[in-house]
Design a protein around this motif. Structure first.
Motif, PDB file in Angstrom:
ATOM      1  N   ARG A   1      38.903  41.225  36.687  1.00 52.72           N
ATOM      2  CA  ARG A   1      38.947  42.140  35.503  1.00 52.72           C
ATOM      3  C   ARG A   1      39.086  43.596  36.127  1.00 52.72           C
ATOM      4  N   ILE A   2      39.305  44.061  37.220  1.00 48.51           N
ATOM      5  CA  ILE A   2      39.831  45.215  37.823  1.00 48.51           C
ATOM      6  C   ILE A   2      41.161  45.483  37.351  1.00 48.51           C
ATOM      7  N   CYS A   3      42.079  44.440  36.999  1.00 50.11           N
ATOM      8  CA  CYS A   3      43.378  44.510  36.775  1.00 50.11           C
ATOM      9  C   CYS A   3      43.738  45.501  35.612  1.00 50.11           C
ATOM     10  N   GLN A   4      42.876  45.359  34.568  1.00 51.77           N
ATOM     11  CA  GLN A   4      43.111  46.285  33.270  1.00 51.77           C
ATOM     12  C   GLN A   4      42.991  47.776  33.711  1.00 51.77           C
ATOM     13  N   TYR A   5      42.237  47.966  34.772  1.00 49.07           N
ATOM     14  CA  TYR A   5      41.866  49.435  35.127  1.00 49.07           C
ATOM     15  C   TYR A   5      42.966  50.105  36.135  1.00 49.07           C
ATOM     16  N   ILE A   6      43.941  49.270  36.790  1.00 54.45           N
ATOM     17  CA  ILE A   6      44.767  49.522  37.846  1.00 54.45           C
ATOM     18  C   ILE A   6      46.261  49.364  37.425  1.00 54.45           C
ATOM     19  N   LYS A   7      46.709  48.965  36.113  1.00 55.93           N
ATOM     20  CA  LYS A   7      47.916  48.530  35.860  1.00 55.93           C
ATOM     21  C   LYS A   7      48.713  50.127  36.224  1.00 55.93           C
ATOM     22  N   ASN A   8      48.160  51.288  36.095  1.00 59.12           N
ATOM     23  CA  ASN A   8      49.340  52.518  35.915  1.00 59.12           C
ATOM     24  C   ASN A   8      49.088  53.122  37.206  1.00 59.12           C
ATOM     25  N   LYS A   9      48.482  52.424  38.367  1.00 61.58           N
ATOM     26  CA  LYS A   9      48.242  52.949  39.643  1.00 61.58           C
ATOM     27  C   LYS A   9      49.572  52.591  40.356  1.00 61.58           C
TER      28      LYS A   9
ATOM     29  N   PRO B   1      45.946  34.321  38.409  1.00 67.72           N
ATOM     30  CA  PRO B   1      45.830  35.267  37.174  1.00 67.72           C
ATOM     31  C   PRO B   1      45.684  36.792  37.653  1.00 67.72           C
ATOM     32  N   VAL B   2      45.584  37.023  38.789  1.00 68.35           N
ATOM     33  CA  VAL B   2      45.695  38.740  38.990  1.00 68.35           C
ATOM     34  C   VAL B   2      47.255  39.025  39.157  1.00 68.35           C
ATOM     35  N   VAL B   3      47.906  37.981  39.667  1.00 68.52           N
ATOM     36  CA  VAL B   3      49.571  38.312  39.790  1.00 68.52           C
ATOM     37  C   VAL B   3      50.100  38.223  38.314  1.00 68.52           C
ATOM     38  N   ASN B   4      49.670  37.238  37.726  1.00 65.58           N
ATOM     39  CA  ASN B   4      50.389  37.203  36.136  1.00 65.58           C
ATOM     40  C   ASN B   4      49.806  38.591  35.460  1.00 65.58           C
ATOM     41  N   GLU B   5      48.716  39.052  35.758  1.00 66.61           N
ATOM     42  CA  GLU B   5      48.065  40.277  34.870  1.00 66.61           C
ATOM     43  C   GLU B   5      48.957  41.477  35.652  1.00 66.61           C
ATOM     44  N   LEU B   6      49.400  41.801  36.640  1.00 64.14           N
ATOM     45  CA  LEU B   6      49.781  42.916  37.148  1.00 64.14           C
ATOM     46  C   LEU B   6      51.290  42.906  37.192  1.00 64.14           C
ATOM     47  N   LEU B   7      51.903  41.720  36.927  1.00 70.01           N
ATOM     48  CA  LEU B   7      53.414  41.613  36.925  1.00 70.01           C
ATOM     49  C   LEU B   7      54.147  42.615  35.834  1.00 70.01           C
ATOM     50  N   GLY B   8      54.943  43.276  36.113  1.00 66.55           N
ATOM     51  CA  GLY B   8      55.665  44.231  35.100  1.00 66.55           C
ATOM     52  C   GLY B   8      54.666  45.766  34.992  1.00 66.55           C
ATOM     53  N   SER B   9      53.766  45.641  35.698  1.00 64.45           N
ATOM     54  CA  SER B   9      52.970  46.967  35.729  1.00 64.45           C
ATOM     55  C   SER B   9      53.562  47.882  36.853  1.00 64.45           C
ATOM     56  N   GLU B  10      52.629  49.190  37.258  1.00 61.90           N
ATOM     57  CA  GLU B  10      53.272  50.063  38.345  1.00 61.90           C
ATOM     58  C   GLU B  10      52.718  49.459  39.738  1.00 61.90           C
ATOM     59  N   VAL B  11      51.828  48.306  39.666  1.00 63.53           N
ATOM     60  CA  VAL B  11      51.467  47.662  40.756  1.00 63.53           C
ATOM     61  C   VAL B  11      52.440  46.875  41.684  1.00 63.53           C
ATOM     62  N   HIS B  12      52.601  47.207  42.891  1.00 61.75           N
ATOM     63  CA  HIS B  12      53.503  46.061  43.608  1.00 61.75           C
ATOM     64  C   HIS B  12      52.681  44.975  44.079  1.00 61.75           C
TER      65      HIS B  12
ATOM     66  N   ARG C   1      40.315  26.917  40.321  1.00 63.52           N
ATOM     67  CA  ARG C   1      40.109  28.355  40.431  1.00 63.52           C
ATOM     68  C   ARG C   1      41.318  29.157  40.278  1.00 63.52           C
ATOM     69  N   GLN C   2      42.569  28.512  40.259  1.00 61.35           N
ATOM     70  CA  GLN C   2      44.009  29.153  40.015  1.00 61.35           C
ATOM     71  C   GLN C   2      44.307  30.141  41.169  1.00 61.35           C
ATOM     72  N   ALA C   3      44.037  29.549  42.296  1.00 57.49           N
ATOM     73  CA  ALA C   3      44.241  30.447  43.557  1.00 57.49           C
ATOM     74  C   ALA C   3      44.709  29.671  44.672  1.00 57.49           C
ATOM     75  N   ALA C   4      45.476  30.240  45.822  1.00 57.13           N
ATOM     76  CA  ALA C   4      45.518  29.809  46.924  1.00 57.13           C
ATOM     77  C   ALA C   4      44.659  29.883  47.786  1.00 57.13           C
ATOM     78  N   HIS C   5      44.495  28.680  48.804  1.00 54.86           N
ATOM     79  CA  HIS C   5      43.323  28.724  49.653  1.00 54.86           C
ATOM     80  C   HIS C   5      43.856  27.975  50.986  1.00 54.86           C
ATOM     81  N   GLY C   6      43.376  28.077  52.041  1.00 58.80           N
ATOM     82  CA  GLY C   6      43.692  27.193  53.077  1.00 58.80           C
ATOM     83  C   GLY C   6      44.351  28.131  54.414  1.00 58.80           C
ATOM     84  N   LYS C   7      44.655  27.423  55.261  1.00 58.47           N
ATOM     85  CA  LYS C   7      45.105  28.223  56.442  1.00 58.47           C
ATOM     86  C   LYS C   7      46.293  29.175  56.346  1.00 58.47           C
TER      87      LYS C   7
END
Length: 236
Positions: A104-112, A122-133, A145-151
């Motif tokens: 939920r931090i994504c909504q507050y950092i898109k313009n940074k 979900p973080v990747v999808n939320e920030l794509l197309g924003s100012e964030v690399h 979990r919709q996330a990558a884990h492991g070694k």
């Protein structure tokens, strides 16, 4: 109070207390016990809780999909994430894990103008197309979990140095320290914390004095916590 509001409130109560009885929920929501029973049956059919004879219990976190977890404690999570986002400076490299609060931090950092390294889809999808690399730590994907884990994912994180890391936690107690629901989540938390100049645990008040499946770090490992205003005075 409409059904959606009641749904959020019921899930928040179960998240903080693990279980609740019908009369207790009726009093808390200001509705009839008949309405509570009907709501619980609907939520059980949606696999958001387990129905018991007298009420309901929280589904084990391993069975709860990420899309369901982000609906719980939204006000507290937004309060936490506003504070967290204010700490980020232009040009920072930031680690974000796959926690539902961290998301939920994504909504507050898109313009940074910053760089985010994350294992969260979900973080990747939320920030794509924003100012964030965005830099994604690849590896085996956990569908729930919709996330990558492991070694591979933890080795990816280890290649980078971040100014700041924001990570979630499943349980934290003075006696037993930090705990997680799985080894892979504990590994990712440690990987990010060990490769960031500063690490902040984003932890809503329901996580305090809770011990989960895997204790993985002493309480003194935590240098910074951001929580919500509902945290008990004796804990804060």
């Amino acid at each position: 109070m409409n059904f959606q509001l009641r749904k959020h409130k019921i899930l928040e109560i179960l998240e903080s207390k693990d279980s609740a009885e019908v009369p207790e929920l009726a009093l808390e929501l200001g509705i009839s016990e008949i309405t509570v029973r009907r709501d619980l049956n609907i939520l059980a059919n949606e696999n958001l809780l387990l129905r018991t004879h007298g009420g309901a219990v929280k589904i084990g976190l391993k069975k709860v999909a990420f899309s369901q977890k982000i609906e719980v404690n939204t006000e507290a999570k937004d309060e936490i994430c506003k504070k967290a986002a204010s700490l980020i400076q232009a040009g920072d490299v930031v680690f974000l894990d796959c926690g539902s609060t961290v998301f939920r931090i994504c909504q507050y950092i898109k313009n940074k103008k910053i760089k985010v390294v994350t294992n969260s889809l979900p973080v990747v999808n939320e920030l794509l197309g924003s100012e964030v690399h965005v830099n994604f730590a690849g590896g085996e994907i956990d569908a729930e979990r919709q996330a990558a884990h492991g070694k591979i994912a933890t080795e990816h994180i280890a290649r980078y140095k971040a100014n700041i890391a924001f990570v979630g936690i499943d349980g934290i107690s003075i006696a037993n320290g930090l705990s997680a629901n799985s080894e892979k989540e504990a590994e990712m938390t440690l990987a990010m914390a060990n490769n960031a100049k500063a690490t902040y645990f984003l932890c809503d008040s329901s996580k305090f004095e809770k011990d989960k499946y895997l204790p993985f770090a002493r309480i003194d490992f935590v240098k910074n916590i951001i929580t919500d205003s509902k945290v008990k005075d004796e804990i804060s």
